[in-house]
Design an enzyme around this catalytic site. Structure first.
Site, short mmCIF file in Angstrom:
data_model
loop_
_atom_site.label_atom_id
_atom_site.label_comp_id
_atom_site.label_asym_id
_atom_site.label_seq_id
_atom_site.Cartn_x
_atom_site.Cartn_y
_atom_site.Cartn_z
N LYS A 243 0.85 -1.20 0.00
CA LYS A 243 0.00 0.00 0.00
C LYS A 243 0.89 1.25 0.00
CE LYS A 243 -3.83 2.03 2.74
NZ LYS A 243 -4.65 1.88 3.95
N SER B 48 -9.77 1.90 3.16
CA SER B 48 -8.92 2.69 2.28
C SER B 48 -7.90 1.87 1.49
CB SER B 48 -8.17 3.73 3.11
OG SER B 48 -7.28 3.10 4.01
N SER C 49 -9.87 -0.46 7.34
CA SER C 49 -9.30 -0.32 5.99
C SER C 49 -8.65 -1.56 5.40
CB SER C 49 -8.28 0.80 5.97
OG SER C 49 -8.94 2.01 5.78
N1 GLN Z 1 -13.00 4.15 6.55
C1 GLN Z 1 -12.43 4.60 7.79
C2 GLN Z 1 -12.03 6.03 7.65
O1 GLN Z 1 -12.36 6.60 6.69
C3 GLN Z 1 -11.27 3.73 8.16
C4 GLN Z 1 -10.06 4.05 7.39
C5 GLN Z 1 -8.89 3.23 7.79
O2 GLN Z 1 -9.01 2.21 8.45
N2 GLN Z 1 -7.71 3.74 7.43
O3 GLN Z 1 -11.40 6.61 8.48
#
Ligand code: GLN
Length: 479
Positions: free
Chosen positions: A72, A147, A171
């Site tokens: 990532k 994400s 995420s």
């Molecule tokens: N979707 C969540 C957010 O927008 C989690 C994101 C993540 O785990 N990095 O913060």
């Protein structure tokens, strides 16, 4: 079977018997990327020749010798770009390896490409990337989740054997569920975050995307452990996670939290998860109902704590130290202001503003302090639940993958995508999402298994039992 559909143990067997050379793996994987990535857009950067050169010198006797792993775009790999899918880091090259990367290299892995993500890991759909949207390998009109959507689409679309991601509120697990992969978020402190760009430091963990639980266990064994360079990493022996698999679930108690089957959950998701619970009964587990009464506050608490922490962490992107700098500034304040205004996308700005607000004097006690108190209550809910059971079973995401654009105008609706994953981060415990079937229009569904702190062995054992009893992880994506 196509080479790109193999698992890591299958690859290793072929590498060690001499039937396959690591370079051929890279060649075939790169050809697959060339064929499908113009549609999926899971990768932001790939230097296949660099990977070939690394493959040629890989020691196949090592646990990941010659096996390519995608990363990532939030984790530093020396000499590669690391943009966090943000314009503010355009042109930035990582000056050093993150600890997880050092560990992968020591295990013989070949680093293979940078995967797309929501900008600074803020989002649930990968639509917040500054470099374009990644698509779901099971339906190109839909999001892959986020994400870590690029890592999920790459593994789910068989253009990576495995990938690293990060999970602050879901995420890894949510995109894994939506792309039919195994997505593991370990206990807070299990894996060093040195070299990972921080979003919300009390929640962030690095974890893995794989096709199977066995591979998740193998990667976890390799990248876990104490690191003096990350003082939140805990000095605790790393078990041989792969050894915990294959023991079945007889004698285990599995909890089903009643608050996780709420109104608004997709009926096909609910049906698949309830069928998985039945399968666990057949396998000899005892199912117990548990309650996590503060679940309903998790999303609200998360969006106070995560935004507060991100407003502090992202202060470092000021045009002085990293990446982009605004042109022809009048003075230094103009330079800071315009660099950030031009460099950050809308969601990141929204969060920095929210986070600054909840930390400001006068509001700190009303929001931030109160959120910290409720966070403790959420953690306490889990502690009590784990007195009654060994692991919890829940859906990973309330719905299957939604259509691109469907939620971009409604941040709240987007935030609800993580309703079942967020509390795990707030409590610092571990969770894994595994394939749990498909909807009638062939969209993947994920089952989340949650373990207590340092409960990865039991959690993986529970995950592996279901995986062995079901065919879902073997299904090939239509792309
Ligand atoms: N979707 C969540 C957010 O927008 C989690 C994101 C993540 O785990 N990095 O913060």
């Amino acid at each position: 079977m196509e080479l790109t559909s193999l698992t890591i143990p299958e690859l290793r067997q072929k590498l060690q018997s001499g039937e396959l050379r690591s370079r051929e793996i890279i060649d075939q994987l790169a050809a697959r990327v060339e064929a499908v990535d113009p549609k999926l857009k899971a990768y932001l950067h790939l230097d296949a020749d660099k990977a070939r050169a690394a493959a040629d010198t890989a020691n196949t006797a090592l646990p990941l010798g010659g096996v390519p792993i995608a990363i990532k775009d939030v984790i530093n790999v020396e000499g590669d770009p690391c943009t966090c899918a943000s314009k503010i880091l355009q042109g930035y090259t990582a000056p050093y390896d993150a600890t997880v990367i050092t560990k992968l290299r020591e295990a013989g892995a070949v680093l293979f490409g940078r995967t797309n993500m929501d900008e600074f890991a803020m989002g649930s759909s990968t639509e917040n990337s500054s470099w374009g949207i990644t698509r779901n390998p099971w339906d190109l009109d839909r999001i892959p989740g986020g994400s870590s959507g690029g890592s999920a689409a790459a593994v789910g679309g068989h253009e990576a054997f495995a990938a690293l991601g990060t999970d602050t509120g879901g995420s890894i697990r949510q995109p894994a569920a939506l792309c039919s992969c195994v997505g593991l978020k370990p206990t807070y402190g299990r894996i060093s975050r040195y070299g990972m760009v921080a979003f919300a430091s009390s929640l962030d963990q690095i974890g893995t995307f794989t096709k199977t639980t066995e591979e998740a266990a193998l990667l976890l064994e390799i990248i876990s452990g104490h690191d003096p360079r990350d003082n939140t990493s805990i000095d605790r022996p790393v078990p041989k996670y792969t050894a915990s698999l294959g023991q079945g679930v007889k004698g285990l108690k599995l909890g089903v939290p009643k608050e996780y089957f709420i109104e608004g959950i997709d009926s096909e998701v609910e049906k698949a998860v309830r069928a998985a619970i039945e399968e666990y009964k057949r396998q000899g587990a005892e199912i117990v109902e548990v309650s996590l009464p503060h679940t309903q506050y998790a999303v609200a608490v998360y969006y106070i704590i995560a935004t507060a922490e991100c407003s502090a962490n992202l202060a470092r992107f000021d045009g002085v130290r990293y990446g982009k700098r605004a042109q022809n500034p009048k003075d230094i304040l103009d330079m800071y202001g315009r660099t950030r205004a031009e460099g950050f996308g809308a969601e990141v700005k929204r969060r920095i503003i929210l986070g600054t607000y909840v930390l400001s004097s006068g509001y700190y006690d009303a929001y931030y302090n109160r959120a910290q108190k409720v966070r403790h209550m959420i953690a306490e809910d889990f502690r009590l639940a784990f007195e009654k059971c060994d692991a919890l079973l829940t859906p990973t995401s309330p719905t299957p993958a939604f259509k691109i654009g469907e939620r971009t105008q409604d941040p709240l609706q987007m935030y609800l995508a993580d309703i079942f994953t967020i509390a795990v981060n707030l409590a610092g415990i571990c969770g894994v999402s595994i394939p749990c079937g498909f909807t009638s229009n062939k969209l993947p569904i994920g089952l989340q298994i949650i373990g207590p702190k340092w409960g990865e062995e039991t959690m993986l054992r529970v995950a592996h039992t279901y995986e062995q009893a079901t065919p879902w992880h073997k299904e090939k994506p239509p792309i």
